[in-house]
Design a protein around this motif. Structure first.
Motif, PDB file in Angstrom:
ATOM      1  N   MET A   1       0.842  -1.200   0.000  1.00  0.00           N
ATOM      2  CA  MET A   1       0.000   0.000   0.000  1.00  0.00           C
ATOM      3  C   MET A   1       0.879   1.252   0.000  1.00  0.00           C
ATOM      4  SD  MET A   1      -3.287   0.083   2.510  1.00  0.00           S
ATOM      5  CE  MET A   1      -4.344  -1.302   2.135  1.00  0.00           C
ATOM      6  N   PRO A   2       0.625   2.245  -0.857  1.00  0.00           N
ATOM      7  CA  PRO A   2       1.444   3.466  -0.852  1.00  0.00           C
ATOM      8  C   PRO A   2       1.302   4.214   0.468  1.00  0.00           C
ATOM      9  CG  PRO A   2      -0.481   3.719  -2.295  1.00  0.00           C
ATOM     10  CD  PRO A   2      -0.436   2.286  -1.883  1.00  0.00           C
ATOM     11  N   GLU A   3       2.372   4.941   0.840  1.00  0.00           N
ATOM     12  CA  GLU A   3       2.393   5.626   2.138  1.00  0.00           C
ATOM     13  C   GLU A   3       1.308   6.686   2.273  1.00  0.00           C
ATOM     14  OE1 GLU A   3       6.137   7.204   3.215  1.00  0.00           O
ATOM     15  OE2 GLU A   3       7.105   5.271   3.409  1.00  0.00           O
ATOM     16  N   ASP A   4       0.931   7.313   1.157  1.00  0.00           N
ATOM     17  CA  ASP A   4      -0.067   8.375   1.233  1.00  0.00           C
ATOM     18  C   ASP A   4      -1.489   7.835   1.048  1.00  0.00           C
ATOM     19  OD1 ASP A   4       0.227   7.686  -1.402  1.00  0.00           O
ATOM     20  OD2 ASP A   4       0.270   9.746  -2.178  1.00  0.00           O
ATOM     21  N   HIS A   5      -1.651   6.504   1.030  1.00  0.00           N
ATOM     22  CA  HIS A   5      -2.986   5.911   0.900  1.00  0.00           C
ATOM     23  C   HIS A   5      -3.799   6.232   2.155  1.00  0.00           C
ATOM     24  CE1 HIS A   5      -6.198   3.076   0.024  1.00  0.00           C
ATOM     25  NE2 HIS A   5      -6.023   2.548   1.224  1.00  0.00           N
ATOM     26  N   VAL A   6      -4.980   6.843   1.983  1.00  0.00           N
ATOM     27  CA  VAL A   6      -5.841   7.184   3.121  1.00  0.00           C
ATOM     28  C   VAL A   6      -6.671   5.954   3.482  1.00  0.00           C
ATOM     29  CG1 VAL A   6      -7.733   8.648   3.914  1.00  0.00           C
ATOM     30  CG2 VAL A   6      -5.901   9.645   2.538  1.00  0.00           C
ATOM     31  N   LEU A   7      -6.391   5.386   4.641  1.00  0.00           N
ATOM     32  CA  LEU A   7      -7.112   4.187   5.080  1.00  0.00           C
ATOM     33  C   LEU A   7      -8.435   4.560   5.746  1.00  0.00           C
ATOM     34  CD1 LEU A   7      -6.862   1.083   5.284  1.00  0.00           C
ATOM     35  CD2 LEU A   7      -5.864   1.422   7.552  1.00  0.00           C
ATOM     36  N   LEU A   8      -8.403   5.638   6.554  1.00  0.00           N
ATOM     37  CA  LEU A   8      -9.602   6.092   7.263  1.00  0.00           C
ATOM     38  C   LEU A   8      -9.820   7.567   6.986  1.00  0.00           C
ATOM     39  CD1 LEU A   8     -11.810   5.537   9.534  1.00  0.00           C
ATOM     40  CD2 LEU A   8     -10.119   6.462  11.127  1.00  0.00           C
ATOM     41  N   LYS A   9     -11.030   7.920   6.590  1.00  0.00           N
ATOM     42  CA  LYS A   9     -11.368   9.336   6.359  1.00  0.00           C
ATOM     43  C   LYS A   9     -12.644   9.660   7.136  1.00  0.00           C
ATOM     44  CE  LYS A   9     -12.418  12.686   2.675  1.00  0.00           C
ATOM     45  NZ  LYS A   9     -11.439  13.695   3.093  1.00  0.00           N
ATOM     46  N   VAL A  10     -12.528  10.613   8.042  1.00  0.00           N
ATOM     47  CA  VAL A  10     -13.683  11.066   8.830  1.00  0.00           C
ATOM     48  C   VAL A  10     -14.119  12.411   8.269  1.00  0.00           C
ATOM     49  CG1 VAL A  10     -14.457  11.764  11.131  1.00  0.00           C
ATOM     50  CG2 VAL A  10     -12.883   9.830  10.873  1.00  0.00           C
ATOM     51  N   ASP A  11     -15.380  12.501   7.828  1.00  0.00           N
ATOM     52  CA  ASP A  11     -15.861  13.683   7.120  1.00  0.00           C
ATOM     53  C   ASP A  11     -17.055  14.302   7.849  1.00  0.00           C
ATOM     54  OD1 ASP A  11     -16.356  15.608   5.200  1.00  0.00           O
ATOM     55  OD2 ASP A  11     -17.451  14.256   3.871  1.00  0.00           O
ATOM     56  N   ASN A  12     -16.806  15.438   8.524  1.00  0.00           N
ATOM     57  CA  ASN A  12     -17.865  16.226   9.163  1.00  0.00           C
ATOM     58  C   ASN A  12     -18.714  15.367  10.109  1.00  0.00           C
ATOM     59  OD1 ASN A  12     -18.893  18.801   9.489  1.00  0.00           O
ATOM     60  ND2 ASN A  12     -20.523  18.509   7.995  1.00  0.00           N
ATOM     61  N   LEU A  13     -18.049  14.687  11.026  1.00  0.00           N
ATOM     62  CA  LEU A  13     -18.707  13.727  11.915  1.00  0.00           C
ATOM     63  C   LEU A  13     -19.367  14.418  13.108  1.00  0.00           C
ATOM     64  CD1 LEU A  13     -19.149  10.695  12.668  1.00  0.00           C
ATOM     65  CD2 LEU A  13     -16.993  10.826  13.921  1.00  0.00           C
ATOM     66  N   TYR A  14     -20.633  14.080  13.339  1.00  0.00           N
ATOM     67  CA  TYR A  14     -21.381  14.573  14.501  1.00  0.00           C
ATOM     68  C   TYR A  14     -21.888  13.386  15.302  1.00  0.00           C
ATOM     69  CZ  TYR A  14     -21.733  19.302  12.486  1.00  0.00           C
ATOM     70  OH  TYR A  14     -21.452  20.542  11.973  1.00  0.00           O
ATOM     71  N   LYS A  15     -21.792  13.485  16.640  1.00  0.00           N
ATOM     72  CA  LYS A  15     -22.444  12.525  17.523  1.00  0.00           C
ATOM     73  C   LYS A  15     -23.030  13.288  18.692  1.00  0.00           C
ATOM     74  CE  LYS A  15     -24.012   8.908  19.423  1.00  0.00           C
ATOM     75  NZ  LYS A  15     -25.246   8.332  18.859  1.00  0.00           N
ATOM     76  N   HIS A  16     -24.367  13.376  18.726  1.00  0.00           N
ATOM     77  CA  HIS A  16     -25.087  14.047  19.802  1.00  0.00           C
ATOM     78  C   HIS A  16     -25.870  13.008  20.606  1.00  0.00           C
ATOM     79  CE1 HIS A  16     -25.219  18.058  17.311  1.00  0.00           C
ATOM     80  NE2 HIS A  16     -24.008  17.702  17.673  1.00  0.00           N
ATOM     81  N   PHE A  17     -25.860  13.152  21.922  1.00  0.00           N
ATOM     82  CA  PHE A  17     -26.649  12.271  22.788  1.00  0.00           C
ATOM     83  C   PHE A  17     -27.863  13.055  23.285  1.00  0.00           C
ATOM     84  CE2 PHE A  17     -22.303  10.646  23.076  1.00  0.00           C
ATOM     85  CZ  PHE A  17     -22.514   9.288  22.842  1.00  0.00           C
ATOM     86  N   PRO A  18     -29.089  12.579  22.999  1.00  0.00           N
ATOM     87  CA  PRO A  18     -30.285  13.336  23.409  1.00  0.00           C
ATOM     88  C   PRO A  18     -30.453  13.385  24.922  1.00  0.00           C
ATOM     89  CG  PRO A  18     -30.893  11.196  22.459  1.00  0.00           C
ATOM     90  CD  PRO A  18     -29.422  11.353  22.255  1.00  0.00           C
ATOM     91  N   ILE A  19     -31.009  14.500  25.409  1.00  0.00           N
ATOM     92  CA  ILE A  19     -31.315  14.663  26.839  1.00  0.00           C
ATOM     93  C   ILE A  19     -32.838  14.628  26.967  1.00  0.00           C
ATOM     94  CG2 ILE A  19     -31.166  16.202  28.842  1.00  0.00           C
ATOM     95  CD1 ILE A  19     -28.683  17.463  27.482  1.00  0.00           C
ATOM     96  N   TYR A  20     -33.348  13.698  27.777  1.00  0.00           N
ATOM     97  CA  TYR A  20     -34.801  13.550  27.961  1.00  0.00           C
ATOM     98  C   TYR A  20     -35.187  13.988  29.362  1.00  0.00           C
ATOM     99  CZ  TYR A  20     -34.457  10.582  23.804  1.00  0.00           C
ATOM    100  OH  TYR A  20     -34.204  10.104  22.541  1.00  0.00           O
TER     101      TYR A  20
END
Length: 325
Positions: A1-20
């Motif tokens: 695999m080439p060194e500049d190969h992107v294995l993981l790409k995270v794009d504009n990730l959101y994780k919200h936990f609702p409050i009830y």
């Protein structure tokens, strides 16, 4: 695999936990644990994700591996979007991504022998069973420098460092390409920490592994990582190569973090000036408007409350989110 190969790409990730709240459990808000982060991890590198406790780095790691479902955004592993995969498709990808958890005491089942703990992923994914799985478990114990004769023992018979080695052996069972290391040394004694870090580095060289290394210990991240992203209250405020970040920190938060890291040279240590941040970290359920860091930032102006700073590349591969850089 080439060194500049992107294995993981995270794009504009959101994780919200609702409050009830209330009898009818109406949603009255949300905890903004991860609030729009983007980065990529190249094959064969160690990518550090740092920040103080509660900034969302562990949630980011668990969301990437899909232990938590994303609120929005995309996670690409080897060009496959994990957020769209379900059932068997996700299980097949998960064999290529594994996780080492922070607490070696809580992450191992106390009712299972070490051989069963390490062999469990092999059986779940149909790779090996019975005698073959036990032989593979013994082989992995050797890889992490534990006696294969310990295989019939139970987790309570081991020290913290030994348990973390067992967790690493379990993560290696399926020959993954990416391992998410969620503060794997923070619960261990300092002398044991160095042993675990050296083991992780040796395994990376032998097996060509890629690490996403989550930590709050900056000196350890400096030692092991090739690039570092700094998180604050659910967002990434700065990202650069390790050498660039430690020699030329641009964001006020990164500068404050690095000023708290002790230097071994007493002459330099005496001349250094600590940056003491005032106030407390705001609640992720009610983050500040504009720049997240403005309530504690020594450079904050009115503009910081009105506008969210743009995420921009200020020099090659050095990204920062601050109005005044």
């Amino acid at each position: 695999m080439p060194e500049d190969h992107v294995l993981l790409k995270v794009d504009n990730l959101y994780k919200h936990f609702p409050i009830y709240r209330g009898v009818f459990q109406r949603q009255v808000g949300a905890v903004h644990a991860v609030d729009g982060i983007s980065f990529d991890v190249r094959a064969g590198e160690t990518f550090g994700l740092v920040g103080e406790s509660g900034c969302g780095k562990t949630t980011a790691g668990r969301t990437i591996i899909q232990l938590y479902k994303v609120t929005s955004g995309h996670i690409y592993f080897d060009n496959k979007d994990l957020t769209t995969l379900k059932g068997g498709d996700m299980r097949r990808i998960r064999s290529r991504i594994q996780m080492i958890f922070q607490d070696p005491y809580a992450s191992l089942n106390p009712r299972m022998s070490i051989a069963d703990i390490i062999a469990e992923p092999l059986e779940i994914h149909g790779v090996a069973r019975g005698k073959q799985a036990r032989e593979r478990a013994a082989e992995l114990l050797k890889v992490v420098q534990l006696n294969p004769g310990f295989a019939a023992r139970f987790p309570h018979e081991f020290s913290g460092g030994q348990r973390q080695r067992i967790g690493i052996a379990r993560a290696l069972a399926l020959n993954p390409e990416l391992i998410i290391c969620d503060e794997p040394i923070s619960a261990l004694d300092v002398s044991i920490q160095a042993q675990i870090i050296n083991l992780l580095e040796d395994l990376q060289k032998q097996m060509g592994l890629t690490y996403l290394f989550i930590a709050h210990d900056l000196s350890m991240v400096r030692h092991i990582s090739s690039r570092v992203a700094v998180m604050y209250l659910g967002i990434i405020v700065e990202l650069a190569s390790t050498v660039e970040l430690f020699h030329n920190p641009l964001h006020p938060y990164t500068q404050a973090l690095l000023s708290a890291v002790p230097v071994a040279n007493p002459v330099i240590e005496e001349k250094r000036q600590r940056i003491i941040l005032e106030g407390d970290v705001p609640s992720p359920a009610n983050p500040p408007s504009g720049c997240r860091f403005r309530t504690r930032c020594p450079l904050a102006k009115e503009l910081c409350a009105e506008q969210t700073p743009l995420w921009r590349e200020v020099s090659p591969d050095h990204w920062v989110a601050c109005h005044f850089v």
